[in-house]
Design a protein around this motif. Structure first.
Motif, PDB file in Angstrom:
ATOM      1  N   SER A  19      30.574  41.436  47.872  1.00  0.00           N
ATOM      2  CA  SER A  19      31.177  42.224  48.970  1.00  0.00           C
ATOM      3  C   SER A  19      31.616  43.499  48.541  1.00  0.00           C
ATOM      4  O   SER A  19      31.528  44.309  49.082  1.00  0.00           O
ATOM      5  N   GLN A  20      32.535  43.279  47.379  1.00  0.00           N
ATOM      6  CA  GLN A  20      33.175  44.543  46.912  1.00  0.00           C
ATOM      7  C   GLN A  20      32.143  45.468  45.835  1.00  0.00           C
ATOM      8  O   GLN A  20      32.738  46.379  45.380  1.00  0.00           O
ATOM      9  N   GLY A  21      31.047  44.948  45.739  1.00  0.00           N
ATOM     10  CA  GLY A  21      30.014  45.751  45.002  1.00  0.00           C
ATOM     11  C   GLY A  21      29.533  45.085  43.558  1.00  0.00           C
ATOM     12  O   GLY A  21      28.627  45.679  43.009  1.00  0.00           O
ATOM     13  N   ASP A  22      29.907  43.862  43.390  1.00  0.00           N
ATOM     14  CA  ASP A  22      29.361  43.211  42.183  1.00  0.00           C
ATOM     15  C   ASP A  22      28.012  42.809  42.399  1.00  0.00           C
ATOM     16  O   ASP A  22      27.860  42.025  43.488  1.00  0.00           O
ATOM     17  N   ASP A  27      29.013  41.421  36.171  1.00  0.00           N
ATOM     18  CA  ASP A  27      29.944  41.906  37.020  1.00  0.00           C
ATOM     19  C   ASP A  27      31.212  41.001  37.389  1.00  0.00           C
ATOM     20  O   ASP A  27      32.275  41.464  37.391  1.00  0.00           O
ATOM     21  N   VAL A  28      30.921  40.103  38.076  1.00  0.00           N
ATOM     22  CA  VAL A  28      31.809  38.905  38.538  1.00  0.00           C
ATOM     23  C   VAL A  28      32.394  38.251  37.168  1.00  0.00           C
ATOM     24  O   VAL A  28      33.506  38.132  37.208  1.00  0.00           O
ATOM     25  N   LYS A  29      31.968  38.244  36.031  1.00  0.00           N
ATOM     26  CA  LYS A  29      32.449  37.823  34.940  1.00  0.00           C
ATOM     27  C   LYS A  29      33.611  38.726  34.611  1.00  0.00           C
ATOM     28  O   LYS A  29      34.649  38.401  33.981  1.00  0.00           O
ATOM     29  N   LYS A  30      33.279  39.908  34.714  1.00  0.00           N
ATOM     30  CA  LYS A  30      34.539  41.211  34.318  1.00  0.00           C
ATOM     31  C   LYS A  30      35.548  41.109  35.248  1.00  0.00           C
ATOM     32  O   LYS A  30      36.702  41.252  34.979  1.00  0.00           O
ATOM     33  N   ILE A  49      25.966  34.086  44.081  1.00  0.00           N
ATOM     34  CA  ILE A  49      25.674  35.659  43.962  1.00  0.00           C
ATOM     35  C   ILE A  49      24.230  36.031  44.555  1.00  0.00           C
ATOM     36  O   ILE A  49      24.495  36.887  45.244  1.00  0.00           O
ATOM     37  N   GLN A  50      23.398  35.493  44.056  1.00  0.00           N
ATOM     38  CA  GLN A  50      22.002  35.744  44.747  1.00  0.00           C
ATOM     39  C   GLN A  50      21.938  35.267  46.069  1.00  0.00           C
ATOM     40  O   GLN A  50      21.558  36.282  46.875  1.00  0.00           O
ATOM     41  N   ARG A  51      22.528  34.254  46.691  1.00  0.00           N
ATOM     42  CA  ARG A  51      22.548  33.916  47.959  1.00  0.00           C
ATOM     43  C   ARG A  51      23.419  35.066  48.901  1.00  0.00           C
ATOM     44  O   ARG A  51      22.949  35.251  49.918  1.00  0.00           O
ATOM     45  N   GLN A  52      24.388  35.404  48.160  1.00  0.00           N
ATOM     46  CA  GLN A  52      24.950  36.371  48.872  1.00  0.00           C
ATOM     47  C   GLN A  52      24.509  37.956  48.981  1.00  0.00           C
ATOM     48  O   GLN A  52      24.649  38.598  49.865  1.00  0.00           O
ATOM     49  N   GLU A  56      23.812  39.460  52.181  1.00  0.00           N
ATOM     50  CA  GLU A  56      24.634  41.002  52.382  1.00  0.00           C
ATOM     51  C   GLU A  56      23.949  42.096  51.553  1.00  0.00           C
ATOM     52  O   GLU A  56      24.541  41.997  50.052  1.00  0.00           O
ATOM     53  N   PRO A  57      22.863  42.794  51.724  1.00  0.00           N
ATOM     54  CA  PRO A  57      22.538  43.683  50.554  1.00  0.00           C
ATOM     55  C   PRO A  57      23.270  44.820  50.084  1.00  0.00           C
ATOM     56  O   PRO A  57      24.408  45.160  51.012  1.00  0.00           O
TER      57      PRO A  57
END
Length: 63
Positions: A19-22, A27-30, A49-52, A56-57
């Motif tokens: 939701s914050q842009g990853d 990105d999530v790993k960082k 991540i893919q489901r989200q 929420e594109p």
């Protein structure tokens, strides 16, 4: 639900990161450290991540 036991990361935290842009596992790993130790969580984290992203594109992506 805990996805990454090594870093105590939950599915909710991963969804918030998206939701914050990853937009990728990297990105999530960082941001959260997911998959940086034993790596057993990467498949589940990628699915979350893919489901989200499907729900929420990310409107910041360049077309």
């Amino acid at each position: 639900m805990y996805v990454c036991l090594c870093h105590a990361v939950t599915d909710t935290q991963i969804k918030e990161a998206v939701s914050q842009g990853d937009i990728s596992l990297a990105d999530v790993k960082k941001r959260l450290g997911v998959g940086s130790q034993c790596g057993k969580c990467t498949r589940m984290a990628g699915q979350i991540i893919q489901r989200q992203l499907d729900i929420e594109p990310n409107y910041y992506e360049v077309a």
